[in-house]
Design an enzyme around this catalytic site. Structure first.
Site, PDB file in Angstrom:
ATOM      1  N   ARG A  15      49.734  28.672  47.050  1.00 14.88           N
ATOM      2  CA  ARG A  15      48.814  29.717  47.480  1.00 14.88           C
ATOM      3  C   ARG A  15      47.728  29.076  48.338  1.00 14.88           C
ATOM      4  NH1 ARG A  15      46.578  32.200  42.220  1.00 14.88           N
ATOM      5  NH2 ARG A  15      45.315  33.391  43.687  1.00 14.88           N
ATOM      6  N   SER A  17      44.359  29.592  48.264  1.00 15.47           N
ATOM      7  CA  SER A  17      42.984  29.469  47.759  1.00 15.47           C
ATOM      8  C   SER A  17      42.592  27.999  47.639  1.00 15.47           C
ATOM      9  CB  SER A  17      42.859  30.135  46.388  1.00 15.47           C
ATOM     10  OG  SER A  17      43.463  29.346  45.384  1.00 15.47           O
ATOM     11  N   LYS A  85      49.540  29.926  33.755  1.00 20.21           N
ATOM     12  CA  LYS A  85      49.184  31.212  33.134  1.00 20.21           C
ATOM     13  C   LYS A  85      49.540  32.399  34.029  1.00 20.21           C
ATOM     14  CE  LYS A  85      44.271  31.429  34.470  1.00 20.21           C
ATOM     15  NZ  LYS A  85      42.893  31.512  33.969  1.00 20.21           N
ATOM     16  N   ASP A  86      49.835  32.155  35.319  1.00 24.27           N
ATOM     17  CA  ASP A  86      50.243  33.233  36.222  1.00 24.27           C
ATOM     18  C   ASP A  86      51.738  33.538  36.140  1.00 24.27           C
ATOM     19  OD1 ASP A  86      47.650  33.458  37.203  1.00 24.27           O
ATOM     20  OD2 ASP A  86      48.003  32.109  38.893  1.00 24.27           O
ATOM     21  N   THR A 129      33.816  39.255  34.468  1.00 22.48           N
ATOM     22  CA  THR A 129      35.156  38.707  34.243  1.00 22.48           C
ATOM     23  C   THR A 129      36.178  39.791  34.539  1.00 22.48           C
ATOM     24  OG1 THR A 129      36.752  37.819  32.660  1.00 22.48           O
ATOM     25  CG2 THR A 129      35.032  39.236  31.755  1.00 22.48           C
ATOM     26  N   SER A 131      39.145  39.622  33.211  1.00 23.46           N
ATOM     27  CA  SER A 131      40.140  39.411  32.162  1.00 23.46           C
ATOM     28  C   SER A 131      39.857  40.245  30.913  1.00 23.46           C
ATOM     29  CB  SER A 131      40.141  37.922  31.782  1.00 23.46           C
ATOM     30  OG  SER A 131      40.666  37.719  30.498  1.00 23.46           O
ATOM     31  N   ARG A 133      41.224  39.856  28.125  1.00 20.62           N
ATOM     32  CA  ARG A 133      41.162  38.881  27.022  1.00 20.62           C
ATOM     33  C   ARG A 133      39.748  38.362  26.835  1.00 20.62           C
ATOM     34  NH1 ARG A 133      40.447  33.634  27.438  1.00 20.62           N
ATOM     35  NH2 ARG A 133      40.847  33.643  29.683  1.00 20.62           N
ATOM     36  N   ARG A 134      39.112  37.988  27.958  1.00 18.20           N
ATOM     37  CA  ARG A 134      37.740  37.484  27.857  1.00 18.20           C
ATOM     38  C   ARG A 134      36.793  38.594  27.418  1.00 18.20           C
ATOM     39  NH1 ARG A 134      38.527  34.140  33.412  1.00 18.20           N
ATOM     40  NH2 ARG A 134      39.137  32.118  32.513  1.00 18.20           N
ATOM     41  N   ARG A 155      36.792  40.471  40.644  1.00 16.37           N
ATOM     42  CA  ARG A 155      37.929  39.726  41.180  1.00 16.37           C
ATOM     43  C   ARG A 155      37.379  38.708  42.158  1.00 16.37           C
ATOM     44  NH1 ARG A 155      43.188  41.701  42.546  1.00 16.37           N
ATOM     45  NH2 ARG A 155      43.372  39.504  43.029  1.00 16.37           N
ATOM     46  N   GLY A 156      38.249  37.859  42.669  1.00 16.86           N
ATOM     47  CA  GLY A 156      37.824  36.935  43.719  1.00 16.86           C
ATOM     48  C   GLY A 156      38.002  35.485  43.323  1.00 16.86           C
ATOM     49  N   ASN A 157      37.812  34.603  44.312  1.00 16.95           N
ATOM     50  CA  ASN A 157      37.954  33.175  44.051  1.00 16.95           C
ATOM     51  C   ASN A 157      36.701  32.627  43.366  1.00 16.95           C
ATOM     52  OD1 ASN A 157      35.986  32.819  46.063  1.00 16.95           O
ATOM     53  ND2 ASN A 157      37.515  32.461  47.659  1.00 16.95           N
ATOM     54  N   THR A 160      33.375  33.297  45.149  1.00 14.31           N
ATOM     55  CA  THR A 160      32.963  34.698  45.037  1.00 14.31           C
ATOM     56  C   THR A 160      32.371  34.976  43.664  1.00 14.31           C
ATOM     57  OG1 THR A 160      34.714  35.346  46.567  1.00 14.31           O
ATOM     58  CG2 THR A 160      33.780  37.087  45.200  1.00 14.31           C
ATOM     59  N   ARG A 161      33.045  34.481  42.635  1.00  8.83           N
ATOM     60  CA  ARG A 161      32.609  34.794  41.264  1.00  8.83           C
ATOM     61  C   ARG A 161      31.269  34.130  40.934  1.00  8.83           C
ATOM     62  NH1 ARG A 161      37.936  35.741  37.604  1.00  8.83           N
ATOM     63  NH2 ARG A 161      39.286  36.465  39.280  1.00  8.83           N
ATOM     64  N   CYS A 248      50.289  39.055  31.527  1.00  7.89           N
ATOM     65  CA  CYS A 248      49.116  38.178  31.590  1.00  7.89           C
ATOM     66  C   CYS A 248      47.828  38.976  31.773  1.00  7.89           C
ATOM     67  CB  CYS A 248      49.268  37.133  32.692  1.00  7.89           C
ATOM     68  SG  CYS A 248      49.191  37.789  34.347  1.00  7.89           S
TER      69      CYS A 248
END
Length: 323
Positions: A15, A17, A85-86, A129, A131, A133-134, A155-157, A160-161, A248
């Site tokens: 990818r 990123s 995890k993806d 987040t 997620s 899960r989080r 969302r985002g890299n 961004t986060r 996931c």
């Protein structure tokens, strides 16, 4: 394409990123050392990279890997590197999961304004987040502290986060320690979140190196990068995820770790959690036993813990199934 030309560059699909490029660059260097051949990175855009929808909406599982897998099967690249995890929990017959290298730190971290920790965030703090899960575990933790937080979907890299915190939009974000480590920014974390409080995603911190099953010489070479303990651990974690029939994007956390003394690993502990995203209900269980002697034993351990979790009501906590 079969590995016939021993001097041609190997093409590694990745990818685009910054994190994916860093991860793939590390693997490329290892493969160069192993083979003596040049490795070139081939950047591939995946659906998960261009879609702005929440992962839970676009199917979660597979959105970051299918374009890489298509390129592998088309012979456009020789091997691919994914964040484990993806990966969907079922492995395609025509692709080999050739290596799972030694795992990075699997924990989540908090990146908060003013150096704050979770316990010192203000009442009503906004934590970003994407997620479920989080969200489930952070909200449960806040409840246990008698506190209220607001989890904000983002969302985002990584840039961004973290930017949501530095520009004042959010009080904190939660990220994977492994990602920050791999791009040299772990110093920005204000707190490592203990797995006793927040279990990571199944396979978090581990990489997966895939190639076509038909390219047996390359698969055998890549297998030298495999870490047997990491493979056993993530196999058990992903088996639990699969047995819960969860993708996931479901609010499932799992972590297998090893115990022993004087350098001898004698036991493996597997912990799992599933919960409602508001944190009002969590099902958390663990099991400890001898280190699995085989891939099948690791699979069985994950399935057994999942069955216990389902008995305790886990199925009703996952909302929409991401099958």
């Amino acid at each position: 394409m079969n590995d016939t030309n021993a001097t041609a560059p190997l093409r590694l699909g990745t990818r685009r990123s910054k994190l994916a490029m860093a991860q793939s660059g590390m693997v490329a260097e290892s493969v160069r050392r192993l083979t003596g051949r040049p490795v070139e990175l081939v950047e591939i855009t995946t659906y998960g990279d261009v879609s702005r929808e929440a992962l839970a909406q676009i199917g979660g599982t597979g959105v970051f890997v299918s374009a890489l897998r298509d390129a592998l099967l088309a012979g456009e690249i020789d091997f691919a590197v994914h964040s484990l995890k993806d990966l969907p929990t079922s492995q395609p017959d025509d692709l080999a999961l050739a290596a799972i290298p030694l795992r990075e730190d699997p924990r989540d971290v908090l990146v908060a304004r003013d150096g704050l920790t979770f316990e010192t965030l203000p009442e009503g703090a906004r934590i970003g987040t994407g997620s479920p899960r989080r969200m489930a575990q952070l909200n449960a933790w806040a409840r246990a502290l008698g506190r209220r937080i607001e989890t904000v979907p983002i969302r985002g890299n990584i840039d961004t986060r973290v930017g949501f915190v530095t520009n004042g939009d959010l009080d904190a974000v939660v990220l994977a320690a492994a990602g920050l480590n791999r791009i040299g920014r772990i110093g920005e974390a204000t707190q490592f979140l203990s797995p006793d409080t927040v279990l990571p995603a199944p396979g978090q911190g581990a990489l997966a190196i895939e190639c076509a099953v038909t390219n047996a010489p390359l698969a055998a070479t890549l297998a030298e990068l495999d870490d047997p303990h990491t493979r056993l651990a993530v196999t058990a974690e992903r088996s639990l995820l699969a047995a819960l029939e969860a993708g996931c994007s479901a609010p499932v956390g799992a972590l297998a770790d090893f115990r022993g003394d004087e350098g001898a690993v004698t036991e493996m502990r597997l912990r799992g959690v599933v919960g409602t995203t508001d944190g009002s209900t969590l099902v958390q269980l663990s099991t400890t036993g001898p280190v699995p002697a085989s891939h099948q034993d690791a699979l069985a351990l994950g399935r057994a813990l999942a069955a216990e979790m389902l008995d305790k009501g886990a199925a009703g906590l996952m909302g929409e199934r991401a099958l």
